[in-house]
Write a protein that holds these residues in place. Structure first.
Motif, mmCIF file in Angstrom:
data_model
loop_
_atom_site.group_PDB
_atom_site.id
_atom_site.type_symbol
_atom_site.label_atom_id
_atom_site.label_comp_id
_atom_site.label_asym_id
_atom_site.label_seq_id
_atom_site.Cartn_x
_atom_site.Cartn_y
_atom_site.Cartn_z
ATOM 1 N N PRO A 183 -3.870 15.396 31.565
ATOM 2 C CA PRO A 183 -2.582 16.402 31.136
ATOM 3 C C PRO A 183 -3.133 17.192 29.961
ATOM 4 C CG PRO A 183 -2.295 14.399 30.446
ATOM 5 C CD PRO A 183 -3.701 14.178 31.226
ATOM 6 N N MET A 184 -4.090 16.940 29.042
ATOM 7 C CA MET A 184 -4.123 17.609 27.880
ATOM 8 C C MET A 184 -5.222 18.786 27.979
ATOM 9 S SD MET A 184 -1.979 16.739 25.417
ATOM 10 C CE MET A 184 -2.609 17.185 23.992
ATOM 11 N N MET A 185 -6.557 18.484 28.698
ATOM 12 C CA MET A 185 -7.236 19.723 29.028
ATOM 13 C C MET A 185 -7.715 19.945 30.371
ATOM 14 S SD MET A 185 -9.994 18.382 25.706
ATOM 15 C CE MET A 185 -10.874 19.856 26.253
ATOM 16 N N GLY A 186 -6.917 19.154 31.303
ATOM 17 C CA GLY A 186 -7.326 19.338 32.539
ATOM 18 C C GLY A 186 -6.636 20.706 33.179
ATOM 19 N N PHE A 187 -7.089 21.247 34.363
ATOM 20 C CA PHE A 187 -6.496 22.508 34.880
ATOM 21 C C PHE A 187 -5.623 22.150 36.159
ATOM 22 C CE2 PHE A 187 -10.894 22.168 35.793
ATOM 23 C CZ PHE A 187 -10.853 22.240 37.116
ATOM 24 N N ILE B 83 -11.935 23.446 20.128
ATOM 25 C CA ILE B 83 -12.305 22.606 21.490
ATOM 26 C C ILE B 83 -11.233 22.733 22.314
ATOM 27 C CG2 ILE B 83 -13.960 21.384 19.835
ATOM 28 C CD1 ILE B 83 -11.593 18.916 20.011
ATOM 29 N N GLU B 84 -10.024 23.412 22.386
ATOM 30 C CA GLU B 84 -9.248 23.720 23.342
ATOM 31 C C GLU B 84 -8.645 22.233 23.926
ATOM 32 O OE1 GLU B 84 -10.684 25.789 26.552
ATOM 33 O OE2 GLU B 84 -11.914 27.257 25.251
ATOM 34 N N CYS B 85 -8.404 21.380 22.919
ATOM 35 C CA CYS B 85 -7.898 19.847 22.929
ATOM 36 C C CYS B 85 -6.474 20.072 23.157
ATOM 37 C CB CYS B 85 -8.350 19.073 21.968
ATOM 38 S SG CYS B 85 -7.284 19.690 20.259
ATOM 39 N N GLY B 86 -5.702 21.033 22.894
ATOM 40 C CA GLY B 86 -4.371 21.028 23.392
ATOM 41 C C GLY B 86 -3.415 20.378 22.268
ATOM 42 N N MET C 64 1.382 23.361 50.680
ATOM 43 C CA MET C 64 2.032 22.673 49.307
ATOM 44 C C MET C 64 2.072 23.823 48.254
ATOM 45 S SD MET C 64 0.829 19.249 47.618
ATOM 46 C CE MET C 64 -0.030 18.609 48.941
ATOM 47 N N GLN C 65 3.246 24.085 47.881
ATOM 48 C CA GLN C 65 3.390 25.154 46.789
ATOM 49 C C GLN C 65 3.100 24.592 45.141
ATOM 50 O OE1 GLN C 65 3.761 28.565 47.524
ATOM 51 N NE2 GLN C 65 3.227 28.987 45.259
ATOM 52 N N LEU C 66 1.986 25.128 44.742
ATOM 53 C CA LEU C 66 1.614 24.491 43.496
ATOM 54 C C LEU C 66 1.652 25.601 42.325
ATOM 55 C CD1 LEU C 66 -1.679 22.736 44.562
ATOM 56 C CD2 LEU C 66 0.761 21.686 44.108
ATOM 57 N N ASN C 67 1.960 24.879 41.199
ATOM 58 C CA ASN C 67 2.325 25.577 40.071
ATOM 59 C C ASN C 67 0.862 25.469 39.211
ATOM 60 O OD1 ASN C 67 3.808 26.919 38.092
ATOM 61 N ND2 ASN C 67 5.498 25.272 37.743
ATOM 62 N N THR C 68 0.357 26.507 38.486
ATOM 63 C CA THR C 68 -0.664 26.665 37.921
ATOM 64 C C THR C 68 -0.778 27.220 36.499
ATOM 65 O OG1 THR C 68 -1.337 28.675 38.834
ATOM 66 C CG2 THR C 68 -2.081 26.569 39.908
ATOM 67 N N PRO C 69 -0.191 26.332 35.650
ATOM 68 C CA PRO C 69 -0.435 27.045 34.148
ATOM 69 C C PRO C 69 -1.359 26.399 33.558
ATOM 70 C CG PRO C 69 1.553 25.261 34.451
ATOM 71 C CD PRO C 69 0.672 25.392 35.786
ATOM 72 N N SER C 70 -1.587 26.950 32.274
ATOM 73 C CA SER C 70 -2.660 26.516 31.575
ATOM 74 C C SER C 70 -2.434 24.907 30.965
ATOM 75 C CB SER C 70 -3.092 27.509 30.539
ATOM 76 O OG SER C 70 -3.930 26.865 29.709
ATOM 77 N N SER C 71 -3.666 24.280 30.790
ATOM 78 C CA SER C 71 -3.226 22.983 29.798
ATOM 79 C C SER C 71 -3.018 23.278 28.490
ATOM 80 C CB SER C 71 -4.771 22.235 29.985
ATOM 81 O OG SER C 71 -5.708 22.785 29.179
ATOM 82 N N PRO C 72 -2.406 22.462 27.554
ATOM 83 C CA PRO C 72 -2.055 21.050 28.043
ATOM 84 C C PRO C 72 -0.663 21.027 29.078
ATOM 85 C CG PRO C 72 -1.453 21.548 25.787
ATOM 86 C CD PRO C 72 -2.089 22.665 26.435
ATOM 87 N N HIS C 73 -0.336 19.924 29.964
ATOM 88 C CA HIS C 73 0.811 20.104 30.599
ATOM 89 C C HIS C 73 1.671 19.199 30.072
ATOM 90 C CE1 HIS C 73 -1.872 22.022 33.308
ATOM 91 N NE2 HIS C 73 -2.920 21.079 33.135
#
Lengths: 183, 524, 346
Positions: free
Chosen positions: B335-339, B414-417, C1-10
């Motif tokens: 959840p921190m670095m994944g897309f 490092i884009e760790c978030g 499936m409608q997915l939401n794609t924002p940037s990390s962190p989530h």
């Protein structure tokens, strides 16, 4: 009276020495301005600025006869870079110019090409391969997207295509959010 | 011996959520009918296919070879037939397509015959071991996917003091390394010993976050059983301790400069999963064709699955019992670095360590559309493990001032978030930084392109000039010759002229008779 | 499936801007309470008027700038600016003084620069300085503590004084108003009196500094410490500012204690504590690196002492903060922390 003259003379000498020293010590070993301008231009050699290539345009800007907003492929970024370099006010791009032009490359529809070599002669960067009566092809990585090869083609077999997006050249989008919350 | 641990500045404590996927042992994912194998599953150059559409392949057979030094081959995860080599969506934040080899599986799972287990690695030289690992397509399984043999190559001074295995796994939800350490500690330790041999390393250390006591105990057990000298060190649980350079700092106190490789400071770090893959490559002769992936979140059966590469996310999620209606995001990685994926029709690859399915309830997600203004509170700078000033980076990235943003060392990020995580204004900082980084790369690329175009243009200019000059010279020479001949022998000249006139007349006749030539410049 | 794609962190810690601002407001509570105890209800009327005006101007400015009202009004930043201004201005000040100050703070100092986060100067201090320069008499007319004036000021009385200019019982506040301890000290010193004599002669001075003032300043200190404990503010600015103020005051006091007030007097007088913990620490306008914060604090401390001792105004916190605000971007640039793995200079 005399003291004033002496003091002013002394001051002038001291500042003169400082200035002279600074001129030598901080001498700008710079490119001549034309080179610097030429480096900012996108080098498409497209002639859309009404000069025959990027360097002549750079010379025209340096001599003050051309404006900095005549480069459509460079878009707003180039205009701003030039304004920054020359210390002049940014000038608005013409309405027909896009701020961020889409990068394109020429593509030869090989079924239609008759091998007349006219496009090869027109290409400013030698990015088209082929020989007389042979099919021609564009070296994609070297094409600048200047479109100069399109008018000479007798059979209209050259089209401009956007540069293909891949995972390698993909750019993260500018975040879309506003400085506002729940409406 | 109690080792002195060091601390890097910053970092955050995160809710772990690791229990839900460690309740079940490693599950074997059912073999799907189709496997889509991207040619690039690693950092570096994409591999080059060595099979053709219609070829039958066996499990473990190489189907694409490394294209350059920094590249890794791809092997068939099972037996079947190549049905297509074409572009498919790959796991990448862009959601773009890339070349893939598609295999239709035959269900036999038949191994190819050239499995050559090495047995005792000490019979082989480090160079041979490296070659073997390279050909087995082993890449770092921690997430980045750097070809492993490169990190088993010695640096200039040819000394490796500490070989570190990274079992920190600091991202929430992910447990693939944890479960691997619990269930297959022997493979890890044996793999570590092979790596030690390849690097002629002096010490071996395994760093594990102290929230994984079972894993640490299992590894200690394996070390005892094998009677080898390896230290297992529990490090404080803190994100991003699993970052290579952060872990090195904690365990050794050394700071690896940006852009430098750890080997320059005589340290090498590998992921525990990579160690197990090395063991399999060397001792069992199995190339890297599967991995353990955590599938967790809003699912009926969250667990760690052993997946063949190329299985689609949709297939795996179906096996884990996903409820499609409630899914909000699917995150590839942590959840921190994944897309987040824009489609489930993507293959899982060597770097796929986790699929996290979220719905509105399971993960307190952040909707970054709702950002407030930055008040420069500095919370981000407090947690930045690199000691950057995210508030300043944000300010300049937002203004697209790419020179200033580099003054603040953007490329060390490092884009760790962590900064995003704590930002009270909930600004998508990392996305701004990624935008700035990729924009700068693009500008550099364009600059290079412009340089090239300029060079080619100048070359062309020169060529035309030269051709003109040559033409002129030829004309001149000819004229001079003619003039000389003229004065010498006018009769001769007359004869030549006559001959030329005859030739010309003949040519004209021929031209009139022959079919039309293509007209040039038709549209001008 | 409608997915939401924002940037990390989530995921997110859940910290919110409004929560930060609310904590600062809570931290002001002990001082406000003591204010009421010592000086009557005037401060509450001040706060009410200022907050009302701030929210109104904020709403108008947001509407004109086409920004949504709800979330921006709800972030408490305008409220905080208003409360700080109310604390900086004298109780029983006429209502229009507050409104003018708030107007400049919200509209000029904040929204004309682009709203929250984009203002180079501390809005509350801009508002304060504008009225200080424009209406010096109103801004420097302070009431003495109730114990000294013998006049207890009720809520109704304060309201009446603020709106009409006279207390409910018909007394004009001017009749009982006095100079602040800092002001008094300054005027007396310019008339060549010595400090022991000045302090001895006047009941306005308490055990440590100004009577009443000293306790309010200590309450600000307590609130500020709580903010540091809660990690809402960093310790660097207040500590650097107070330490440099104390140090420079101490040096001069040791040189001549009859002409220069004691460090304790400086720390507990005027807006020293309020400035150190609540105004100089405004993150938008302060330096954001740790070393920058320390230099920023030291700069304010020194400027405060210079203005108090030799400047034209008895109190210098507002000017000191604004002057250092100008320096903050430069400080930030040159005090970047050492980046992981890099040397100090690379």
């Amino acid at each position: 009276m005399l003291t004033a003259i002496i003091i002013l003379t002394l001051l002038a000498t001291v500042f003169g020495l400082i200035l002279g020293y600074a001129a030598i010590r901080f001498k700008v070993e710079g490119d001549p301005i034309v080179d610097q301008i030429d480096n900012v231009l996108p080098q498409t050699q497209c002639g859309q600025c009404s000069y025959p290539g990027c360097r002549p345009y750079a010379e025209a800007i340096a001599s003050g006869e051309a404006n900095i907003n005549q480069c459509p492929p460079g878009g707003e970024a180039t205009m701003l870079a030039l304004a920054d370099l020359l210390g002049v006010d940014p000038q608005p791009l013409g309405t027909e110019h896009e701020a961020e032009p889409e990068a394109t490359v020429a593509f030869i529809i090989e079924d239609t090409c008759i091998g007349c070599t006219l496009c090869i002669q027109a290409c400013p960067v030698d990015a088209i391969l082929g020989a007389a009566k042979q099919m021609h092809t564009v070296i994609e990585s070297e094409c600048t997207g200047c479109e100069l090869c399109i008018p000479p083609c007798p059979v209209d077999c050259i089209v401009m295509q956007p540069v293909k997006q891949t995972a390698q050249n993909w750019k993260w989008p500018y975040p879309i959010h506003t400085l506002e919350a729940r409406k | 011996m109690i080792r002195q641990l060091f601390q890097y500045k910053g970092g955050v404590k995160l809710p772990e959520h690791k229990q839900q996927s460690t309740r079940l042992p490693i599950q074997k994912a059912a073999l799907p009918q189709r496997l889509t194998l991207p040619l690039q599953q690693h950092i570096g150059t994409p591999s080059t296919p060595i099979v053709e559409v219609g070829d039958s392949v066996l499990k473990g057979q190489m189907i694409a070879k490394a294209a350059s030094l920094i590249s890794a081959p791809v092997h068939a995860p099972t037996s079947g037939r190549v049905i297509e080599i074409g572009e498919y969506a790959i796991p990448h934040p862009s959601g773009l397509k890339a070349p893939c080899i598609v295999i239709e599986t035959d269900g036999n799972d038949a191994w190819c015959d050239h499995r050559k287990p090495v047995g005792d690695c000490h019979d082989y030289s480090p160079d041979q071991i490296r070659d073997y690992i390279r050909n087995a397509g082993v890449v770092g399984l921690g997430g980045a996917g750097f070809p492993s043999f490169l990190k088993l190559t010695l640096g200039n001074d040819r000394v490796v003091e500490t070989l570190i295995l990274n079992g920190a796994e600091c991202e929430p939800y992910i447990t693939c390394d944890d479960i691997l350490m619990r269930e297959r500690p022997l493979e890890i330790i044996k793999g570590l010993m092979i790596m030690k041999h390849a690097l002629v390393a002096k010490n071996c250390v395994i760093g594990i976050e102290d929230n994984k006591p079972e894993a640490a105990a299992a590894l200690r057990g394996a070390i005892k059983e094998l009677a080898v000298e390896v230290e297992v060190i529990e490090v404080p649980t803190r994100y991003p301790t699993g970052g290579e350079k952060q872990l090195i700092k904690i365990l050794t106190g050394k700071e690896i400069p940006p852009k430098a490789l750890p080997i320059e400071k005589r340290v090498v770090v590998h992921n525990v999963g990579t160690a197990a893959a090395v063991y399999r490559a060397i001792c069992l002769g199995e190339p890297l064709i599967s991995r353990i992936t955590t599938v967790t979140g809003a699912l009926k059966k969250p667990a760690n699955y052993e997946i063949p590469f190329g299985i689609s996310a949709a297939e795996l999620l179906a096996q884990a019992g996903v409820e499609e209606s409630s899914v909000e995001r699917i995150i590839h990685g942590g959840p921190m670095m994944g897309f987040s994926l824009n489609s489930v029709e993507i293959p899982l690859i060597k770097t796929s360590n986790c699929l996290l399915v979220t719905d509105k309830k399971t993960v307190p997600l952040l909707d970054k559309q709702q950002a407030h203004a930055c008040i420069r509170c500095g919370s981000c700078a407090d947690v930045c493990p690199i000691n950057l000033l995210p508030q300043q980076l944000y300010w300049h990235s937002r203004a697209k001032d790419f020179d200033k943003v580099q003054d603040y060392n953007l490329f060390d990020c490092i884009e760790c978030g962590c900064c995003d995580y704590v930002c009270p204004s909930q600004i998508p900082l990392v996305q701004y930084f990624r935008f700035a980084k990729t924009s700068i790369w693009q500008a550099e690329q364009e600059k290079k392109q412009a340089e090239l175009a300029k060079e080619r243009h100048q070359f062309r200019q020169l060529r035309i000039e030269r051709e003109k000059a040559e033409k002129k010279a030829r004309h001149k020479a000819k004229a001079a010759k003619v003039a000389a001949n003229n004065s010498e022998n006018s009769d001769k000249k007359q004869a030549i002229e006559d001959a030329m006139a005859r030739v010309k007349a003949k040519k004209q006749q021929a031209a009139e008779a022959s079919p039309e030539k293509p007209e040039s410049g038709g549209n001008t | 499936m409608q997915l939401n794609t924002p940037s990390s962190p989530h995921i997110h810690s859940g910290d919110q801007l409004s929560q930060l601002m609310q904590r600062v407001l809570w931290a002001l509570l002990p001082a406000i309470t003591l204010y009421v105890v010592f000086f009557g209800w005037g401060i509450i009327v001040n706060i009410l008027i200022a907050v009302l005006a701030a929210l109104t101007f904020e709403a108008i400015a947001l509407r004109l700038r086409k920004r949504p009202l709800g979330s921006n009004l709800g972030d408490f930043s305008a409220v905080l600016t208003a409360v700080l201004l109310a604390l900086a201005l004298p109780p029983l000040a006429p209502w229009w003084l507050l409104v003018v100050a708030v107007f400049f703070a919200i509209v000029f100092a904040k929204h004309l620069y682009g709203g929250l986060g984009f203002n180079p100067f501390n809005p509350a201090m801009i508002g304060y300085v504008v009225v200080l320069i424009s209406f010096p008499r109103e801004v420097t007319t302070w009431l003495p503590p109730e114990a000294i004036s013998g006049e207890s000021i009720s809520f109704v009385g304060a309201l009446s004084a603020t709106l009409t200019g006279t207390l409910a019982n018909g007394i004009n506040p001017d009749a009982i108003s006095m100079a602040t301890p800092l002001d008094h000290l300054k005027t007396q010193l310019t008339q060549n009196h010595v400090i022991s004599e000045i302090i001895h002669d006047n009941t306005i001075f308490g055990q440590l500094a100004g009577s009443g003032w000293e306790w309010i300043n200590l309450a600000f200190l307590v609130g500020g410490c709580w903010l540091i404990y809660k990690k809402v503010i960093h310790w660097h600015i207040p500590v650097a500012m107070l330490a440099s103020l104390a140090l420079i005051a101490g040096v001069f006091w040791l040189i001549d204690s009859e002409r220069y007030a004691s460090p304790l007097f400086h720390l507990l007088s005027g807006g020293a504590m309020l400035g150190a913990f609540f105004i100089a620490t405004d993150p938008v306008t302060a330096s954001t690196t740790n070393r920058g914060r320390i230099l920023f604090g030291i700069g304010i401390g020194i400027l405060v002492y210079i203005i108090r001792s030799w400047g034209g105004y008895p109190e210098g916190v507002a000017f000191a903060v604004l002057l250092m605000n100008m320096l903050a971007p430069t400080l930030d640039y040159y005090t970047q922390p050492r980046v992981f793995g890099r040397g100090r200079n690379s």
